[in-house]
Write a protein that holds these residues in place. Structure first.
Motif, PDB file in Angstrom:
ATOM      1  N   GLY A   1      -8.951  27.741  -9.264  1.00 60.27           N
ATOM      2  CA  GLY A   1      -8.537  29.235 -10.023  1.00 60.27           C
ATOM      3  C   GLY A   1      -7.749  28.459 -11.360  1.00 60.27           C
ATOM      4  O   GLY A   1      -8.401  27.903 -12.012  1.00 60.27           O
ATOM      5  N   PRO A   2      -6.759  29.262 -11.755  1.00 55.42           N
ATOM      6  CA  PRO A   2      -6.121  29.230 -12.980  1.00 55.42           C
ATOM      7  C   PRO A   2      -5.319  27.710 -12.918  1.00 55.42           C
ATOM      8  O   PRO A   2      -4.738  27.229 -13.946  1.00 55.42           O
ATOM      9  N   GLY A   3      -5.054  27.095 -11.835  1.00 53.24           N
ATOM     10  CA  GLY A   3      -4.531  25.866 -11.833  1.00 53.24           C
ATOM     11  C   GLY A   3      -4.860  24.711 -11.519  1.00 53.24           C
ATOM     12  O   GLY A   3      -6.293  24.496 -11.388  1.00 53.24           O
ATOM     13  N   ARG A   4      -4.285  23.776 -10.584  1.00 53.01           N
ATOM     14  CA  ARG A   4      -4.798  22.429 -10.144  1.00 53.01           C
ATOM     15  C   ARG A   4      -4.255  22.228  -9.043  1.00 53.01           C
ATOM     16  O   ARG A   4      -3.076  22.383  -8.615  1.00 53.01           O
ATOM     17  N   LEU A   5      -5.156  21.854  -8.184  1.00 54.35           N
ATOM     18  CA  LEU A   5      -4.673  21.384  -6.805  1.00 54.35           C
ATOM     19  C   LEU A   5      -4.947  20.225  -6.580  1.00 54.35           C
ATOM     20  O   LEU A   5      -5.879  19.144  -6.975  1.00 54.35           O
ATOM     21  N   THR A   6      -3.703  19.188  -6.171  1.00 54.00           N
ATOM     22  CA  THR A   6      -3.584  17.771  -5.937  1.00 54.00           C
ATOM     23  C   THR A   6      -3.493  17.301  -4.594  1.00 54.00           C
ATOM     24  O   THR A   6      -2.668  17.923  -3.898  1.00 54.00           O
ATOM     25  N   TRP A   7      -4.420  16.616  -4.109  1.00 56.27           N
ATOM     26  CA  TRP A   7      -4.136  16.051  -2.643  1.00 56.27           C
ATOM     27  C   TRP A   7      -3.543  14.553  -2.854  1.00 56.27           C
ATOM     28  O   TRP A   7      -3.861  13.797  -4.034  1.00 56.27           O
ATOM     29  N   PHE A   8      -2.483  14.209  -2.345  1.00 59.64           N
ATOM     30  CA  PHE A   8      -2.119  12.840  -2.497  1.00 59.64           C
ATOM     31  C   PHE A   8      -1.527  12.291  -1.011  1.00 59.64           C
ATOM     32  O   PHE A   8      -1.402  13.066  -0.156  1.00 59.64           O
ATOM     33  N   ILE A   9      -1.154  11.001  -1.223  1.00 59.06           N
ATOM     34  CA  ILE A   9      -0.719  10.266  -0.033  1.00 59.06           C
ATOM     35  C   ILE A   9       0.160   9.197  -0.470  1.00 59.06           C
ATOM     36  O   ILE A   9      -0.003   8.638  -1.552  1.00 59.06           O
ATOM     37  N   ARG A  10       1.054   8.984   0.319  1.00 62.27           N
ATOM     38  CA  ARG A  10       2.186   7.928  -0.123  1.00 62.27           C
ATOM     39  C   ARG A  10       2.473   7.185   0.945  1.00 62.27           C
ATOM     40  O   ARG A  10       2.548   7.638   2.227  1.00 62.27           O
ATOM     41  N   ILE A  11       2.591   5.782   0.827  1.00 63.68           N
ATOM     42  CA  ILE A  11       2.895   5.004   1.800  1.00 63.68           C
ATOM     43  C   ILE A  11       3.971   4.209   1.391  1.00 63.68           C
ATOM     44  O   ILE A  11       3.822   3.420   0.328  1.00 63.68           O
ATOM     45  N   PHE A  12       5.038   4.123   2.332  1.00 68.31           N
ATOM     46  CA  PHE A  12       6.162   3.219   2.119  1.00 68.31           C
ATOM     47  C   PHE A  12       6.212   2.273   2.995  1.00 68.31           C
ATOM     48  O   PHE A  12       5.824   2.384   4.113  1.00 68.31           O
ATOM     49  N   ASN A  13       6.645   0.998   2.322  1.00 69.41           N
ATOM     50  CA  ASN A  13       6.542  -0.152   3.183  1.00 69.41           C
ATOM     51  C   ASN A  13       4.871  -0.414   3.507  1.00 69.41           C
ATOM     52  O   ASN A  13       4.702  -0.280   4.773  1.00 69.41           O
ATOM     53  N   LEU A  14       4.142  -0.615   2.753  1.00 65.25           N
ATOM     54  CA  LEU A  14       2.869  -0.461   2.882  1.00 65.25           C
ATOM     55  C   LEU A  14       2.279  -1.552   3.919  1.00 65.25           C
ATOM     56  O   LEU A  14       1.447  -1.372   4.596  1.00 65.25           O
ATOM     57  N   PHE A  15       3.008  -2.732   3.968  1.00 62.02           N
ATOM     58  CA  PHE A  15       2.579  -3.618   4.858  1.00 62.02           C
ATOM     59  C   PHE A  15       3.270  -3.903   6.050  1.00 62.02           C
ATOM     60  O   PHE A  15       3.299  -4.649   6.777  1.00 62.02           O
ATOM     61  N   ASP A  16       4.284  -2.821   6.241  1.00 60.69           N
ATOM     62  CA  ASP A  16       4.823  -2.779   7.541  1.00 60.69           C
ATOM     63  C   ASP A  16       5.800  -3.891   7.532  1.00 60.69           C
ATOM     64  O   ASP A  16       5.880  -4.413   8.711  1.00 60.69           O
ATOM     65  N   THR A  17       6.446  -4.307   6.507  1.00 63.52           N
ATOM     66  CA  THR A  17       7.143  -5.488   6.539  1.00 63.52           C
ATOM     67  C   THR A  17       8.659  -5.387   7.380  1.00 63.52           C
ATOM     68  O   THR A  17       9.301  -4.370   6.968  1.00 63.52           O
ATOM     69  N   LEU A  18       9.125  -6.579   8.077  1.00 62.57           N
ATOM     70  CA  LEU A  18      10.358  -6.212   8.682  1.00 62.57           C
ATOM     71  C   LEU A  18      11.334  -7.096   7.799  1.00 62.57           C
ATOM     72  O   LEU A  18      11.370  -8.550   8.104  1.00 62.57           O
ATOM     73  N   ASN A  19      11.920  -6.300   6.942  1.00 63.91           N
ATOM     74  CA  ASN A  19      12.922  -7.042   6.134  1.00 63.91           C
ATOM     75  C   ASN A  19      14.144  -7.383   7.017  1.00 63.91           C
ATOM     76  O   ASN A  19      14.694  -6.223   7.599  1.00 63.91           O
ATOM     77  N   GLU A  20      14.966  -8.230   6.841  1.00 62.85           N
ATOM     78  CA  GLU A  20      15.978  -8.624   7.937  1.00 62.85           C
ATOM     79  C   GLU A  20      17.369  -8.154   6.983  1.00 62.85           C
ATOM     80  O   GLU A  20      17.729  -9.191   6.195  1.00 62.85           O
ATOM     81  N   ILE A  21      17.710  -6.859   6.978  1.00 64.88           N
ATOM     82  CA  ILE A  21      19.029  -6.398   6.205  1.00 64.88           C
ATOM     83  C   ILE A  21      20.185  -6.889   6.814  1.00 64.88           C
ATOM     84  O   ILE A  21      21.289  -6.837   6.102  1.00 64.88           O
TER      85      ILE A  21
END
Length: 1004
Positions: free
Chosen positions: A930-950
């Motif tokens: 239509g008059p605008g823009r449709l955006t599909w997105f994906i976000r992945i946090f901690n992409l490699f599923d890292t176990l950081n020992e904090i």
């Protein structure tokens, strides 16, 4: 503070307002440059310059120079027109807060067709000539491209900033709470704990600045950094958008994170929308934003028990359990005696209830059926079934409702009135590990922030304008298990007791905490470009705070203090005890601040100088003890504070034949000193505080592609109000040794001397290098290193907050940046930093004394001393699709080991946790709709599923292993509530697992 000091402070403010000019802390920048003849190079006077779509502009002077002040951050098109010359349009003119954008224009006498103009695309400089302190400038477009959901995520990516295991920000080695937060030029920092009053939705941010260097005099009450946010405003074009996304965690670490393998794609759900545009064209504009988000979290509990459960340990033959109590087959284990042992919940099985009743009855009447019936009925009435359904329940969830509105009225081109409102309402829960098997018993938390900002801007001339601001914000925080303190679901506090190495099987958190901070702020600021070289700023600011505090531990009524949990209900009738007890305290304080600054920005051809001074005055509205050896006004110890030693006749100054007057003994007939009398002399008012802060920043352009800058300043900050007013009734524990800590309303402002020197160098047309070295000398931090205060009698001592802690930080930052070209942009920065201090926490010295050890007497690594930090980002965009990545690597932060092989070594923070690393990703695809823009997105946090020992165990330095498990096994615990291994697997030792969010945005 004498009257003379106050009058002197007032005179400084009046001088600044009458004889100088200035602006409030940054909400705008300026555009300057020279217009010249393209053929001769001579300056053109009288050229009209207009920012298209606005009413702002200027005319060039006799030399062709011009300046446009008070330009909001953003991207503009600058149009230059003059009779006899072709009009020139300069597109992509980017303006940033507190910075100068230089646009030189050449105009040609070539005659073009009517209405045509020469169009020039301005190129954003990689080297900022007037940047005198390290400042990260992040535009709305850059924020949108990053894989972040909150503004705090974007802040965390900046060089020199470290986020600790608890989520606190530390800028260049400072403590958390040393950052000042500003929205549209108004400070919105919560003075109680140093946090934000409200968070701003990232889609409503026009520009974000993070100043980590020696910032200008216009900024106060911060020692480490400034976070300055300018929000979007409406204009004559309607714009808006709708965004929704969903997600959950997708991790393989189910052995650490309970229930993480149960994926529900709507455990994270977000709905938000925004709309901007005109109400009356060219006059009245609006912007609105709303958001609702629910976040289920990654730390879960299992509802094995309800809070009212009353339990007892039972062992029975396995076949009996299978026949009579099948629900306990998966809730117990084989004992050493070959029986099936389990933690039985009273009221969950009639057969076993009868056995427990018989055992608990008086032995003399066990054989009497009528007596048994009465006791059994009483037992069953007292105990509802407290056996849980074993459902997985979130324990670090949050639900947020956010609303933001802004209304702008342009009364005339030189006069603007605006009103800005933000509501940030959050309900949430922090993970309380003891309640992992009884998750309904822990406290829930509620935080509501509201901000009202009314702003008046008036341009007195093309080179002078003033602004007046009035703002009012409140932040209310509460935590409790149930909203009504007299809720019948509260249970007896004794039920919250735990067996060793076992989680709670019952109990409610009977503590209730409530506090509210309210701040009324008034500002008047003036800005004047008095010459092309000098821009003078000055301002005055008044803040009046109200801090309400209430901390209560609910207690059962007197007749329920001691209970038989077999034949009595675990539910209690609660009561709130008076403030004279250790179970309740409250206060209301009205501290006040007054500040003023004056600053000159001098822009010479080969040097830019920012020089200024700031004055801050503070009245704490608090009290301190007149006699620290007898702290509690409700339970005095000294004889003179308990009774009048007037003799047996009870009259002072008379002759007592029995010698009882003044004998130091409380004799019959001598009256007590009542509370009202003690109040007249018990406390002293805390004194006002006044300090001056000089600031200097210098920038030297060494070539057309290189700039060296230097900055230095003194920075003061009032200690957090929670430290000033902590333990308001000065109540301490009983016993010997160190029995507690009290606040100190007379704390001096904390002080930092900060300096840096840096180089900006453009390497190529799209690549730049920044190198910065810095130091911070930190003094007068709140701490408890002072000598302990001895309570009258000498058996006990206590500590109070004083300005005793200090530190020193030094570091270097190397940053490489490639701006967007050839479809990609990238950045990489490395920070080398050493942060050492006397204590990481204000109560650290006191805690050491209470634990029987001595506090450190020299500088040791601070808890957040991350020596090596690397941040990197990469963005690729090809038309209607793109991807971005951000990565972070950090060396291990220090921890204090339990022991050391070298007995001469300092233990405090002498070893390091493992290093951490993380990668986040965002990808998108655009569609025309239509008059605008449709955006599909994906976000992945901690992409490699890292176990950081904090967080780590202090005996091994690792998150997942401790030798304490061997000690525990040697005690042969029954393990009927939870396995021993479950107790020693602590999910808070690790960073957040992989999180995936995907959604759609429609924008127009």
């Amino acid at each position: 503070m004498t009257r003379r000091h106050i009058l002197f402070a007032g005179s400084i403010i009046m001088i600044g307002c009458l004889f100088s000019s200035g602006s409030r802390a940054g909400t705008s920048g300026k555009i300057t440059g020279r217009v010249s003849d393209a053929e001769t190079g001579l300056g053109l006077p009288g050229v009209n310059l207009i920012l298209e779509g606005t009413a702002q502009g200027a005319a060039s002077d006799l030399t062709g120079r011009y300046v446009i002040l008070n330009v909001r951050p953003g991207i503009y098109t600058l149009r230059a027109t003059m009779i006899g010359y072709a009009a020139v349009r300069v597109e992509n003119v980017r303006v940033s807060i507190d910075l100068t954008t230089e646009i030189d224009i050449e105009m040609s006498t070539t005659v073009l067709e009517s209405g045509e103009a020469v169009t020039v695309i301005a190129e954003r400089p990689l080297v900022v000539r007037d940047l005198t302190a390290t400042t990260a400038v992040i535009s709305a477009e850059e924020i949108a491209a990053l894989p972040v959901t909150e503004i705090s995520d974007a802040i965390a990516l900046q060089a020199g900033l470290v986020r600790d295991a608890g989520g606190g920000f530390h800028v260049r080695g400072g403590r958390s709470g040393e950052i000042s937060y500003w929205i549209d030029g108004v400070p919105v920092t919560d003075v109680y704990d140093g946090g934000t009053v409200v968070d701003v939705n990232k889609d409503m941010v026009q520009e974000l600045q993070v100043v980590s260097g020696a910032f200008n005099a216009e900024y106060g009450q911060a020692m480490s950094g400034i976070v300055n946010i300018t929000t979007k405003e409406g204009d004559n074009q309607f714009r808006g958008g709708l965004t929704t996304y969903f997600g959950d965690y997708l991790s393989g670490h189910k052995d650490i994170f309970l229930g993480i393998d149960r994926v529900n794609p709507i455990d994270i759900r977000n709905f938000e929308g925004s709309l901007q545009g005109p109400l009356i064209k060219d006059k009245v504009f609006f912007s609105l934003s709303g958001r609702h988000i629910y976040f289920d979290g990654w730390l879960h509990g299992r509802r094995d028990y309800y809070p009212h459960a009353v339990t007892t340990m039972v062992e029975l033959p396995g076949d009996v359990v299978a026949e009579q109590l099948p629900e306990y087959l998966d809730r117990g284990r084989q004992t050493n005696r070959g029986l099936w042992g389990f933690n039985y919940v009273l009221g969950s099985n009639a057969w076993l209830d009868s056995m427990v009743t018989r055992e608990a009855m008086p032995q003399t009447i066990r054989s009497d059926p009528d007596s048994f019936g009465r006791y059994y009925d009483r037992f069953r009435t007292a105990h509802q079934n407290g056996l849980g359904d074993r459902a997985i329940r979130p324990m670090n969830w949050n639900r947020k409702i956010y609303t933001q509105g802004k209304l702008v009225y342009r009364i005339r081109p030189s006069l603007k009135l605006s009103y800005h409102y933000i509501l940030d309402d959050v309900d949430y829960s922090d993970y309380w590990r003891d309640y992992q098997l009884n998750p309904d018993g822990s406290n829930k938390k509620f935080r509501t922030g509201q901000t009202h900002i009314l702003q008046w801007t008036h341009a007195l001339s093309a080179r002078t304008f003033y602004r007046a601001d009035v703002s009012y914000f409140t932040k209310r925080y509460e935590d409790y298990a149930y909203s009504d303190p007299y809720d019948p679901r509260y249970v007896h506090p004794d039920l919250g007791m735990q067996l060793p190495y076992s989680f709670k099987t019952s109990g409610t958190a009977n503590t209730r905490f409530q506090r509210e901070t309210a701040t009324l702020l008034a500002k008047f600021d003036l800005t004047s470009q008095i010459t092309l070289t000098h821009q003078i700023k000055t301002g005055i600011e008044f803040r009046r705070h109200r801090v309400d505090y209430r901390d209560v531990t609910l207690r059962p009524v007197a007749e329920q203090t001691q209970m038989d949990f077999i034949f009595n209900s675990p539910f209690i009738q609660t009561r709130i005890l008076p403030d004279s007890t250790i179970y309740a305290s409250r206060y209301t304080r009205y501290p006040m601040e007054l500040s003023a600054f004056i600053q000159d920005k001098m822009e010479f051809r080969n040097m830019i100088v920012n020089v200024g001074v700031r004055m801050d005055y503070f009245e704490p509205d608090g009290v301190i003890l007149a006699d620290e050896s007898d702290p509690s006004i409700y339970a005095p110890i000294k004889p003179g504070n308990r009774y009048h030693d007037w003799g047996s006749d009870g009259i002072p100054g008379t002759f007592d034949p029995d010698g009882t007057e003044g004998n130091g003994i409380w004799d019959p007939g001598e009256p007590a000193v009542n509370l009202a009398e003690r109040r007249t002399y018990w406390y002293k008012k805390a004194s006002p505080k006044l300090q001056f802060s000089p600031r200097l920043g210098v920038s030297f352009p060494i070539t057309d592609r290189g700039v060296i800058h230097f900055s230095y300043g003194h920075f003061f900050q009032i200690p957090r109000f929670e430290r000033l007013y902590q333990n308001p009734d000065f109540e301490l524990g009983s016993g010997t040794g160190n029995v507690g800590v009290i606040g100190n309303a007379d704390l001096k402002p904390e002080h930092t001397v900060s300096g840096e020197i840096g180089l900006q160098q453009q390497i190529s047309d799209d690549l730049s290098l920044h190198v910065t070295g810095y130091f911070r000398d930190i003094r007068n931090l709140a701490g408890t290193r002072a000598e302990e205060i001895v309570i009258f009698g000498g058996a006990a001592k206590y500590s109070k907050f004083v300005n005793s802690d200090f530190g020193f930080v030094k570091g270097m930052i190397v940053a490489l940046s490639k701006r967007f070209s050839n479809n990609y942009s990238a950045s990489l920065d490395y920070t080398l930093q050493v942060a050492r201090g006397s204590n990481s926490d204000p109560e650290q010295a006191r805690n050491a004394l209470a634990g029987g050890s001595l506090p450190e007497v020299q500088l040791t690594p601070l808890d957040w001393d991350q020596k090596h930090t690397i941040n990197g980002s990469f963005t690729y965009g090809a038309g209607d699709w793109g991807v971005s990545l951000i990565g972070q690597v950090g060396s291990g932060m220090p921890f204090t080991p339990r022991r050391s092989e070298d007995i001469t070594a300092l233990l405090t923070n002498s070893q390091l946790k493992p290093m951490t690393h993380n990668v986040d990703l965002r990808a998108y695809k655009d569609f025309r709709f239509g008059p605008g823009r449709l955006t599909w997105f994906i976000r992945i946090f901690n992409l490699f599923d890292t176990l950081n020992e904090i967080n780590v165990y202090n005996d091994t330095g690792r998150a997942g292993f401790t030798t304490d498990i061997n000690i525990a096994q040697a005690t042969r615990p029954p393990e009927l509530i939870n396995p021993l291994t479950m107790w020693f697997i602590n999910p808070t030792h690790y960073s957040e697992p992989r999180r995936i969010e995907t959604g759609l945005t429609y924008s127009f």
